[in-house]
Motif scaffolding. Sequence first.
Motif, PDB file in Angstrom:
ATOM      1  N   THR A  77       3.905  -0.463   1.069  1.00  0.00           N
ATOM      2  CA  THR A  77       2.884   0.446   0.549  1.00  0.00           C
ATOM      3  C   THR A  77       2.190   1.191   1.677  1.00  0.00           C
ATOM      4  O   THR A  77       1.994   2.404   1.612  1.00  0.00           O
ATOM      5  CB  THR A  77       1.843  -0.333  -0.270  1.00  0.00           C
ATOM      6  OG1 THR A  77       2.513  -1.090  -1.260  1.00  0.00           O
ATOM      7  CG2 THR A  77       0.861   0.599  -0.917  1.00  0.00           C
ATOM      8  N   ARG A  81       2.257   5.160   2.241  1.00  0.00           N
ATOM      9  CA  ARG A  81       1.001   5.907   2.153  1.00  0.00           C
ATOM     10  C   ARG A  81       0.797   6.763   3.395  1.00  0.00           C
ATOM     11  O   ARG A  81       0.330   7.894   3.320  1.00  0.00           O
ATOM     12  CB  ARG A  81      -0.180   4.952   1.960  1.00  0.00           C
ATOM     13  CG  ARG A  81      -0.185   4.258   0.601  1.00  0.00           C
ATOM     14  CD  ARG A  81      -1.559   3.737   0.264  1.00  0.00           C
ATOM     15  NE  ARG A  81      -2.498   4.836   0.085  1.00  0.00           N
ATOM     16  CZ  ARG A  81      -3.793   4.669  -0.126  1.00  0.00           C
ATOM     17  NH1 ARG A  81      -4.297   3.465  -0.188  1.00  0.00           N
ATOM     18  NH2 ARG A  81      -4.583   5.711  -0.274  1.00  0.00           N
ATOM     19  N   GLU A 111      -2.643  12.241  -2.670  1.00  0.00           N
ATOM     20  CA  GLU A 111      -2.154  10.908  -2.286  1.00  0.00           C
ATOM     21  C   GLU A 111      -3.145   9.828  -2.678  1.00  0.00           C
ATOM     22  O   GLU A 111      -2.772   8.807  -3.248  1.00  0.00           O
ATOM     23  CB  GLU A 111      -1.884  10.881  -0.770  1.00  0.00           C
ATOM     24  CG  GLU A 111      -1.144   9.653  -0.279  1.00  0.00           C
ATOM     25  CD  GLU A 111      -2.039   8.440  -0.097  1.00  0.00           C
ATOM     26  OE1 GLU A 111      -1.541   7.320  -0.198  1.00  0.00           O
ATOM     27  OE2 GLU A 111      -3.263   8.609   0.109  1.00  0.00           O
ATOM     28  N   TYR A 115      -2.273   6.768  -5.155  1.00  0.00           N
ATOM     29  CA  TYR A 115      -2.144   5.402  -4.634  1.00  0.00           C
ATOM     30  C   TYR A 115      -3.451   4.604  -4.735  1.00  0.00           C
ATOM     31  O   TYR A 115      -3.455   3.401  -4.515  1.00  0.00           O
ATOM     32  CB  TYR A 115      -1.683   5.438  -3.182  1.00  0.00           C
ATOM     33  CG  TYR A 115      -0.188   5.659  -3.024  1.00  0.00           C
ATOM     34  CD1 TYR A 115       0.683   4.585  -2.961  1.00  0.00           C
ATOM     35  CD2 TYR A 115       0.338   6.941  -2.959  1.00  0.00           C
ATOM     36  CE1 TYR A 115       2.049   4.775  -2.813  1.00  0.00           C
ATOM     37  CE2 TYR A 115       1.703   7.149  -2.815  1.00  0.00           C
ATOM     38  CZ  TYR A 115       2.555   6.065  -2.737  1.00  0.00           C
ATOM     39  OH  TYR A 115       3.909   6.255  -2.604  1.00  0.00           O
ATOM     40  N   SER A 131      -4.064   1.844  -7.865  1.00  0.00           N
ATOM     41  CA  SER A 131      -2.836   2.567  -7.530  1.00  0.00           C
ATOM     42  C   SER A 131      -1.943   2.674  -8.749  1.00  0.00           C
ATOM     43  O   SER A 131      -1.758   1.714  -9.490  1.00  0.00           O
ATOM     44  CB  SER A 131      -2.096   1.842  -6.406  1.00  0.00           C
ATOM     45  OG  SER A 131      -0.847   2.471  -6.164  1.00  0.00           O
TER      46      SER A 131
END
Length: 329
Positions: A77, A81, A111, A115, A131
Motif C-alpha cells: 500500500t 501510494r 489519491e 486511498y 481507503s
Amino acid sequence: MLPESITTALESGTVPIDEMTNTPGTNYTTILALRELESHAIFTTNGEDADIASLSVVGEDASIEYSPGIMFMRKQTGSDRRMGKAIQRELLDYEEDDSMEVNNMNPRSVESALYGSAASGDDDVDIGVTSRVMYDTAFSVRDASACIDEKFQNAPGEDYAKGSRSTIREPDFFEPGSLFPCAITLRDATPAEVAFVVAITKRNKRYGAATTRLGRVKNHILGVYTGSEEGPSNRELTANVITSFAADSDYTLGDVVQAPALDISEASEYVRDAYDAACTEEVAQNPVDQAVVNELIEVAADDELEAILEAQRPHSEEFIEDAIATDGD
C-alpha cells in the motif's frame, strides 16, 4: 474523460463519478495481477529476515504444507501510494502539496480521497476516510527454501560518517523469477479511479519498506473483474496455481513448490483460470472483456490519464467536503 466503452464495462463494479459516497456499498472492481521479480528483492519487516507464512495446498490426490515468502500488504500500500502521489504531481497542479508525510497530506487530492487520509495538516479536515483500495498479503508460488537466499551485504551503519566501521549484514533476498499472484480490490470507486489504480499498478516497480526497496518487480495485469462482492483471496489463487502446475505435468505438489523456476506464461494462465472459475462457481463477479482491459492499460500509459484525473479531481474534492459535512452532523 474515459471512453464510454470503459465506463460501461465497469458499471456493475463502480459508482458514477457524480455519486461518490463515503458510506460503504457493494460495488467491487478487482484488478488481477501476477507480480514477477526481475531482480533480487528484499521483503522484510525487521530488515534482515524475509516474511514467511505457512500454507496448506490440497491437490487431487495429495496435499502438502509449504512455507511461502510473502509481500506484506502494508508495504504494498505504501509503495503504491507513493507512486500515486508521484503521478499526481506529474499530471496535476495542486495549490496544496500532497506528500506521504502524515501531517502534510492534501486530503482533497484524488489519491488521498481514494486511498484515505486519516490525518492531514489541514485543521479544517478532522475526519478519517477509509481507503477504497484493498490489498491482501501476496504469497510466493514456490517455497521460501527454493526462492530465498541469504546474501552478505556490506552497508554503512548509522555511525559511518563518524568512523570507518561498516556493518555486515545477511538479509534474505528473494530470487529473480519469484511469482506472487495478487488481487487488488476497489470498493465504490469511480471508473476514473480504477484507471488510476491500473496506472499505479502498471508503473510501480519497487516494493518494501522505504529503506529496503531493493529489487525490481514487474506487475502483469491479467484481468479486471466487476460485481457485487469480493473475489477469491491471494491464498486461494496461489494454491490453485500450484495444483494446476502439478495437474498439467509429472510434478508432485512438492516438486512444484521446490522447482528452480516456473514458467510465467503458464502461471499467468493458471491465475486467470482460477479467478474465472471462482466467478463461475461462487463469487458474484464477472470478467471485463479483454479488449476493454487492454484499453484501460493503454489509457494508464498515455497522456489521456491527465485528462481523466483532471475530470476526477473536482469530484474527489466534493467527496471529501461531503464527508466533512456528514461527519459534522
